[in-house]
Design an enzyme around this catalytic site. Sequence first.
Site, PDB file in Angstrom:
ATOM      1  N   HIS A 361      29.517  19.499  49.179  1.00 15.35           N
ATOM      2  CA  HIS A 361      28.298  19.901  49.477  1.00 15.35           C
ATOM      3  C   HIS A 361      27.306  19.599  48.437  1.00 15.35           C
ATOM      4  O   HIS A 361      26.046  19.947  48.528  1.00 15.35           O
ATOM      5  CB  HIS A 361      28.183  21.267  49.884  1.00 15.35           C
ATOM      6  CG  HIS A 361      28.770  21.883  50.950  1.00 15.35           C
ATOM      7  ND1 HIS A 361      28.116  21.883  52.275  1.00 15.35           N
ATOM      8  CD2 HIS A 361      30.194  22.174  51.347  1.00 15.35           C
ATOM      9  CE1 HIS A 361      28.953  22.535  53.122  1.00 15.35           C
ATOM     10  NE2 HIS A 361      30.220  22.522  52.626  1.00 15.35           N
ATOM     11  N   ARG A 550      16.291  27.375  47.554  1.00 18.86           N
ATOM     12  CA  ARG A 550      16.580  27.838  46.067  1.00 18.86           C
ATOM     13  C   ARG A 550      15.589  26.907  45.329  1.00 18.86           C
ATOM     14  O   ARG A 550      15.332  25.770  45.470  1.00 18.86           O
ATOM     15  CB  ARG A 550      18.025  27.452  45.938  1.00 18.86           C
ATOM     16  CG  ARG A 550      18.961  28.462  46.522  1.00 18.86           C
ATOM     17  CD  ARG A 550      18.936  29.836  45.936  1.00 18.86           C
ATOM     18  NE  ARG A 550      19.450  29.854  44.594  1.00 18.86           N
ATOM     19  CZ  ARG A 550      20.419  30.705  44.311  1.00 18.86           C
ATOM     20  NH1 ARG A 550      20.951  31.280  45.133  1.00 18.86           N
ATOM     21  NH2 ARG A 550      20.785  30.775  43.071  1.00 18.86           N
ATOM     22  N   LYS A 555      15.053  19.837  43.420  1.00 20.24           N
ATOM     23  CA  LYS A 555      14.270  20.147  44.726  1.00 20.24           C
ATOM     24  C   LYS A 555      12.733  19.990  44.555  1.00 20.24           C
ATOM     25  O   LYS A 555      11.989  19.777  45.590  1.00 20.24           O
ATOM     26  CB  LYS A 555      14.532  21.548  45.306  1.00 20.24           C
ATOM     27  CG  LYS A 555      16.043  21.620  45.530  1.00 20.24           C
ATOM     28  CD  LYS A 555      16.478  23.055  46.169  1.00 20.24           C
ATOM     29  CE  LYS A 555      17.999  23.343  46.580  1.00 20.24           C
ATOM     30  NZ  LYS A 555      18.488  22.812  47.501  1.00 20.24           N
ATOM     31  N   THR A 657      19.044  22.002  55.165  1.00 16.28           N
ATOM     32  CA  THR A 657      18.979  22.526  56.242  1.00 16.28           C
ATOM     33  C   THR A 657      17.726  23.259  56.975  1.00 16.28           C
ATOM     34  O   THR A 657      17.460  23.395  57.885  1.00 16.28           O
ATOM     35  CB  THR A 657      20.252  23.542  56.587  1.00 16.28           C
ATOM     36  OG1 THR A 657      20.244  24.319  55.742  1.00 16.28           O
ATOM     37  CG2 THR A 657      21.435  22.660  56.650  1.00 16.28           C
ATOM     38  N   LYS A 661      15.485  23.263  60.506  1.00 19.12           N
ATOM     39  CA  LYS A 661      14.983  24.407  61.070  1.00 19.12           C
ATOM     40  C   LYS A 661      13.377  24.274  61.256  1.00 19.12           C
ATOM     41  O   LYS A 661      12.857  24.598  62.432  1.00 19.12           O
ATOM     42  CB  LYS A 661      15.337  25.669  59.925  1.00 19.12           C
ATOM     43  CG  LYS A 661      16.777  25.999  60.016  1.00 19.12           C
ATOM     44  CD  LYS A 661      17.069  27.018  58.986  1.00 19.12           C
ATOM     45  CE  LYS A 661      18.434  26.921  58.636  1.00 19.12           C
ATOM     46  NZ  LYS A 661      19.032  27.343  57.359  1.00 19.12           N
TER      47      LYS A 661
HETATM   48  C1  8GP Z   1      24.060  22.681  49.769  1.00 17.78           C
HETATM   49  C2  8GP Z   1      23.302  21.666  49.237  1.00 17.78           C
HETATM   50  O1  8GP Z   1      22.505  21.428  48.305  1.00 17.78           O
HETATM   51  C3  8GP Z   1      22.514  21.359  50.802  1.00 17.78           C
HETATM   52  O2  8GP Z   1      21.665  20.028  50.675  1.00 17.78           O
HETATM   53  C4  8GP Z   1      23.127  21.387  51.913  1.00 17.78           C
HETATM   54  O3  8GP Z   1      22.247  21.335  52.904  1.00 17.78           O
HETATM   55  C5  8GP Z   1      24.006  22.550  51.985  1.00 17.78           C
HETATM   56  O4  8GP Z   1      24.971  22.537  50.831  1.00 17.78           O
HETATM   57  C6  8GP Z   1      25.055  22.695  53.350  1.00 17.78           C
HETATM   58  O5  8GP Z   1      25.524  21.567  53.317  1.00 17.78           O
HETATM   59  N1  8GP Z   1      25.120  22.819  48.498  1.00 17.78           N
HETATM   60  C7  8GP Z   1      25.332  23.976  47.964  1.00 17.78           C
HETATM   61  O6  8GP Z   1      24.760  24.974  48.387  1.00 17.78           O
HETATM   62  C8  8GP Z   1      26.459  23.806  47.046  1.00 17.78           C
HETATM   63  O7  8GP Z   1      26.792  22.702  46.613  1.00 17.78           O
HETATM   64  N2  8GP Z   1      27.020  24.910  46.524  1.00 17.78           N
HETATM   65  C9  8GP Z   1      28.151  24.930  45.665  1.00 17.78           C
HETATM   66  C10 8GP Z   1      27.932  24.556  44.375  1.00 17.78           C
HETATM   67  C11 8GP Z   1      28.210  25.953  44.696  1.00 17.78           C
END
Ligand code: 8GP
Length: 809
Positions: A361, A550, A555, A657, A661
Site C-alpha cells: 500500500h 491524513r 500529500k 480513495t 469517494k
Molecule cells: C494507503 C495509501 O497511502 C493510499 O494511497 C491508499 O489509497 C490506501 O493505502 C489504500 O490502499 N497506505 C497506507 O495507509 C499505508 O501504507 N499504511 C501502512 C504503512 C502503515
Amino acid sequence: MAVNNGQNIFTDKQDFEDQYRDKFIQILGKYYGECTDQERYNVLARLIAEKAREIQSTSYIHANKQVYYFSLEFLLGPLLENYLLNLGITDVVAAGLEEMGTSLQKLAAQEVDPGLGNGGLGRLAACFLDSMAHEGMAGFGNGMRYRYGLFRQEIKDGRQVECTDNWLANGYPWEVRKDDSSVLVRFGGTVVRHEGENGDFWFSQEGGQVVKAVPYDVPIVGYGAKTVNKLRLWSAEPAEEDFDLDAFNAGDYARANKFRSDVEAISTILYPNDSGEHGRILRLKQEYLFVSAGLQSILRAYKDKYGEDWDHFADHVCIHTNDTHPAMCGPELMRLLVDEHGVDFNEAFDIARNAISYTNHTVMPEALEKWPINTFRELLPRLYMFIDEVDRRYKEQLLADSNGNTDLLASTAVLWDNTVRMANLSILFSHSVNGVSDLHTNILKQSVLKDFYKLRPEIFNNKTNGICHRRFLAQANTAYAKLITEAIGTGWLDDANELNKLSAFENDVEFLDEMDAAKREEKERLAAYVKKTTGIEMDTNTIFDTQVKRFHAYKRQLLNIFKILYLYNRMLDDQSYKPAPTTFIFSGKAAQSYTFAKEVIRLIHSVADVVNNDERIEGRLKVVFIPNFAVSNAQLIYAASDISEQISVAGAEASGTSNMKLMMNAALTLGTYDGSNIEISELAGPENIKIFGLRADEVQQVYASGTYFAQNLLNQNPTLARIVNMLTDGSLARLSGNFESIHDYLLINNDPDLVLIDFDAYVKAWEELTQSYADRRSWNARALHNTANSGFFSADRTIREYMEDIWHV
Ligand code: 8GP
C-alpha cells in the site's frame, strides 16, 4: 442479484415493533419507555445483529473456498444504517420507530465510530468486507480488537491535541465474544529439541509468556441480505493457568496486576502511524498475536471440515495479507503445520505460499518494516527458525541460479544486515503481490520491488482500489442518491456500473438544477454539523473545496495553504481581483510523533485566523478545519463537496480513495497525475477533471538531476517568496507563533515534496476550475459526468478482480 426487501426479517412495522420491544426485557430487564436513547440504540443494534447472524448461519454453508483477509486495521464506521440498507429494512424500521415516538436518525446518532484504523488502508479493508459479502463469497476479516481506537483529535489554540478514544464505553452491540474459540499464543521462552526412538526429532517452544487470544465476532452484512460474513477481532488476555495467583494471594496485587496489564497491553492501542516505523516490540507482539490466533482458528475450522488433508489446504483457504503487518502468516502457518500437524517442511512451505497473497500500500521507504534479528528471535524463537531456514534455502538457490551474483540477494533476502525485512518476508511467502493503482503497481515493478519483479514477474498484478458506493454515496448523500434513484432506479446499489445510465441526464436542465438543490441540501447538513461542533459558520453559496485525508508531507496540504495565501495576498493588493467565493475545507489527523504534519495543522488554523477575520476580503475566502476526521463525518464532507483536492507529489500516493469517494459524490477533481487520479482522469475525460503539475517521471528526474534548489526558485518568483516569508515574518503568528520548521523544510531540506515547483501550475489550475463554477449547469453536467463514470471505483469491482485473479474463488 435479487434484492431482499426485508420481508422475511420483519413482516411489517408492527412485527418490528413487537420484536424490538421484547428485546428490551430480554437484554436490559426493563421496558422501552424506561430507556435512554443510548440504550434504545444498543437494543436495536443487538436485534439487527441477531437477525444478521441468523442469515450468517446459512449463507456460506456451500462455500468451497474461504478467504481470510488479515489486516491490523478495519475502519468500519457506524454500522446501523448501513446494515438496514443492506438488509432492505430501512423503511420498515424507520416507520416502526416513528410509531414508537422516536426516530431512526436519533438512535443512529448514538452509535460510536470505532477508530480501529488509521486511514486509507483500514477503510479499504472495511470496504472489502462489505463487497465480499455483497459478492456472495465466504470472506472473513481477521484483525485486532484494540481497547482504544485511534486518538480523538481536538484542536486547542490551533494545535492538534490527542485524546483517548474510549469507544467501548457503552459496549459494542455488534460484537459477540467467543470464549470457546479462544487460542493460546506463546512469546519468548526457549526451543526444546525432542528425539524419538527411531532417530526422528521435533521441536517445541517452552516457557515464556502465554497469552490467551479471545475472539470477538462482528457480523458483516452484504447488500441484498444473501450473505453475512464475519469480522473476527482478537483481544489479548492472561491465560488462566499463568495468572500469578501466588502474588495475588500474597496480597501483592501490583505484581499480579502487572502481569495482567503486560498482556492486555498487546491489544490496548492501535499504533497511530499511517506510514512509517513503529519499531516497538509491542507492535511485533500485536502482529504475531493476530497472525497466530487467526491461523490457529482457521486450521481448527479446516480440520473440522476436511480432517488432516493438508495437501488441499490452499484449494479451500486463501489468506490475504493487507500490507506487511501480517507478514508472519507464512512462517507461522508453516510452524503450525510442521510442529502441530506433522506436515513435512517443504510441503508446508508450498502450502503456505499457495494460500498466501500480499497487497502493498505504499512506496514510502520508512513504511517498509524491519526488525532487529535479536529482538525478533528472542520474542519468537521457534518462528524465527522457520524464517531462518527458508531464507537460507532461498539464498542458496538464488546464488546457484545466478552464478554467485549477490546483487539480487542483497535486495530480496529476508534476513539481511541483522534485520528481518517484513516486505521481503511477505513476498517470499506469497503467490501474488499486488499494488493498488496502475501507476503504483508500475512503480513497484520498476523501482521499489524491481528485483523481485525480475525474479518472479508472474506474481505481480494490479488491483486498483475501490470504495463502498452504498455507504459513501447511497447512505452519505441522501439527497443526491434519491435523485439518482428517481432517474435510473435502484439497480445501481447492486451494480455500480449502472450509474452510467446517468449520462442520459447530462443535458437535462431540470435534472441539473435538482442536482444543484441536492448539493445545497448536503452543504447545509455539513454546515450545521460544523456549526455545532466548532461554532464556525459556513456559507453554502460558496464553492466547497475539500482536502480530507491524513496529514503527511507528500500529500501536500501545504501547497493548498500556499494557494489560499496567494489568493489572500492578491485580493489585498488588487481590489479588482475577485476569486470565486470559496470555503476551503480541511480535515485529517497527524500521527502524534509527526512534528511536521502537526505544524501544518497549526498553520491551517493560523491562516484561518488571519483570512477569516479580515473584512477586506468580504467573506470570499474562508478556511475551515473540521476536527477529528472519521468515517462518520467524512460521509457528510464528501457529500457536500464541489472540488476534490488530490495534490500529492506525483509517484507518492499509492492510490488514494477519498478521490474516488469525492468523484462519486459529484465533486470535480483538482489533482496531480498520481495514484488513482490517473484512472479517474481516464474515466472522467479531460474536460471533467483538472490535472496539473509534474508527472511521476518528471519528479524522479528532478530528484535525480540534483539541480533543483528551492532558494533559486524563490529568487525568481517574488510572489511565492512573499508567501514563504509569511511563515516567519509574524504575519501568521498571532494565534500561536511563527512556522520556522516549515520554512526550514522548504529551504534547508530543499522542498522535498516539490511544493514550490508545482505552485504556479496549481494556482492556475485552481483559478481556471473555479471560474467555470459560475455557469452552474455546465458545472453540474461535468459533475454528473463524474458520478456517471465512477462505477468502476466500486469495491465490488475490485473484489471481483481479487476473486478472479488472486483467490480463484
Ligand atoms: C494507503 C495509501 O497511502 C493510499 O494511497 C491508499 O489509497 C490506501 O493505502 C489504500 O490502499 N497506505 C497506507 O495507509 C499505508 O501504507 N499504511 C501502512 C504503512 C502503515
